[in-house]
Motif scaffolding. Structure first.
Motif, short mmCIF file in Angstrom:
data_model
loop_
_atom_site.label_atom_id
_atom_site.label_comp_id
_atom_site.label_asym_id
_atom_site.label_seq_id
_atom_site.Cartn_x
_atom_site.Cartn_y
_atom_site.Cartn_z
N GLU A 122 0.18 3.90 -5.70
CA GLU A 122 -0.90 3.62 -4.76
C GLU A 122 -1.50 4.91 -4.23
O GLU A 122 -2.68 4.99 -4.00
CB GLU A 122 -0.42 2.73 -3.62
CG GLU A 122 -0.17 1.29 -4.03
CD GLU A 122 -1.46 0.53 -4.39
OE1 GLU A 122 -2.55 1.07 -4.23
OE2 GLU A 122 -1.33 -0.63 -4.83
N GLY A 123 -0.67 5.93 -4.00
CA GLY A 123 -1.21 7.19 -3.48
C GLY A 123 -1.13 8.30 -4.51
O GLY A 123 -1.12 9.48 -4.15
N THR A 152 0.80 -1.22 0.00
CA THR A 152 0.00 0.00 0.00
C THR A 152 0.84 1.27 0.00
O THR A 152 0.30 2.36 -0.11
CB THR A 152 -0.94 0.03 1.23
OG1 THR A 152 -0.14 -0.18 2.39
CG2 THR A 152 -1.99 -1.04 1.13
N GLU A 153 2.15 1.16 0.14
CA GLU A 153 2.98 2.37 0.19
C GLU A 153 3.79 2.55 -1.07
O GLU A 153 4.75 3.29 -1.10
CB GLU A 153 3.94 2.26 1.39
CG GLU A 153 3.25 2.40 2.72
CD GLU A 153 4.16 2.09 3.89
OE1 GLU A 153 5.38 1.90 3.66
OE2 GLU A 153 3.66 2.01 5.01
N ARG A 172 8.23 11.45 1.94
CA ARG A 172 7.10 12.12 1.30
C ARG A 172 7.59 13.21 0.33
O ARG A 172 7.15 13.32 -0.81
CB ARG A 172 6.24 12.69 2.43
CG ARG A 172 5.24 13.72 2.02
CD ARG A 172 4.02 13.04 1.50
NE ARG A 172 3.22 13.98 0.75
CZ ARG A 172 1.99 13.76 0.37
NH1 ARG A 172 1.43 12.62 0.66
NH2 ARG A 172 1.33 14.65 -0.32
N GLN A 220 -1.40 10.54 -1.44
CA GLN A 220 -1.38 9.88 -0.12
C GLN A 220 -1.03 10.85 1.00
O GLN A 220 -0.38 11.86 0.78
CB GLN A 220 -0.39 8.70 -0.14
CG GLN A 220 1.07 9.13 -0.16
CD GLN A 220 2.00 7.97 -0.50
OE1 GLN A 220 1.55 6.90 -0.84
NE2 GLN A 220 3.27 8.21 -0.41
N LYS A 221 -1.52 10.53 2.20
CA LYS A 221 -1.28 11.42 3.35
C LYS A 221 0.06 11.12 3.99
O LYS A 221 0.58 10.05 3.85
CB LYS A 221 -2.39 11.27 4.36
CG LYS A 221 -3.53 12.21 3.99
CD LYS A 221 -4.80 11.83 4.74
CE LYS A 221 -5.97 11.75 3.80
NZ LYS A 221 -6.31 10.43 3.37
#
Ligand code: SAH
Length: 233
Positions: free
Chosen positions: A173-174, A168-169, A210, A232-233
């Motif tokens: 994905e984001g 998911t990372e 990030r 993504q956050k």
């Protein structure tokens, strides 16, 4: 329920290919997913087992016949089968991680591999096939594309990857590309691992990753930032 794939092809010996190895291969052995191949040629009706013919209107190459392919599909998947029918095709919608995730959460897929110049348009419409492309280049057949699609799907199935979180990372994905990775040795050819990563400060590390992900995405794939996908956050 496990993910069940059916692949229609003129080259069934190309499967499971690399999907019989490593994590996907072990998952296949365990029955976390299944793979059936159907030889389209088995549904030819003449002595020479012909599956193709010359293009209507003339031109180079050959076209896969609608009637033969439809017979193969109708035999392989009963009417009302809920699995999507995918036709690997350079004219298709480019495959995305979002579509891969959707497929992985479903019951499986029926995948048709084209050859020659492609497939008679009528069978694409009559059997409501979804055309899927793996990129803006032309392969000689749909088989490698089917292997690519299945690879991306199978690694998302529950229990297939050792470390669930890594699913998911990742890139896409984001809506971002992934940050760079480093591992030991601490210094290699005069290049140290970025200091922040060995600081033990998890908040700083997360912020750095990030930032790197956003920078890389801006540089290499600005289209991802503009695509309206959630970041993504
Ligand atoms: N004449 C076609 C290309 C045929 S290539 C055209 O110009 O559009 C033969 C087969 O390879 C196709 O039917 C398709 O199944 C597969 N194929 C080729 N490139 C592909 C791609 N980028 N993605 C998915 N499948 C592809």
């Amino acid at each position: 329920m496990s993910f069940r794939a059916v692949v229609l092809t003129l080259y069934p010996e190309m499967f499971p290919g690399h999907l019989g190895l490593s994590l996907a291969g072990r998952a296949l052995e365990r029955g976390d997913w299944s793979l059936e191949t159907v030889q389209i040629r088995d549904f030819a009706t003449d002595r020479h087992r012909t599956v193709d013919d010359t293009p209507a209107g003339g031109g180079a190459g050959m076209v896969m016949r609608a009637d033969i392919l439809a017979r193969a599909i109708d035999h392989a998947v009963p009417e009302g089968d809920p699995r999507p029918k995918l036709l690997m095709s350079p004219r298709g919608k480019p495959l995305t991680q979002a579509r891969v995730r959707e497929l992985a959460s479903g019951l499986g897929a029926v995948i048709v591999c084209g050859r020659f110049e492609g497939v008679d348009q009528r069978v694409i419409e009559a059997r409501e096939m979804e055309e899927v492309s793996i990129g803006d280049y032309v392969l000689s057949g749909g088989e490698p594309a089917a292997l690519v699609l299945l690879d991306a799907v199978v690694r998302l199935l529950p229990g297939v990857m050792g470390n669930e979180a890594s699913g998911t990372e990742e890139s896409f994905e984001g809506g971002l590309l992934e940050h760079p990775h480093f591992t030991r040795p601490q210094e290699w050819e005069g290049r140290p691992i970025p200091e922040v990563l060995t600081s033990g400060n998890h908040a700083r590390i997360a912020a750095w990753r990030r930032e790197q992900a956003e920078m890389l995405t801006r540089q290499r794939r600005p289209d991802l930032l503009e695509s309206g996908q959630p970041v993504q956050k």
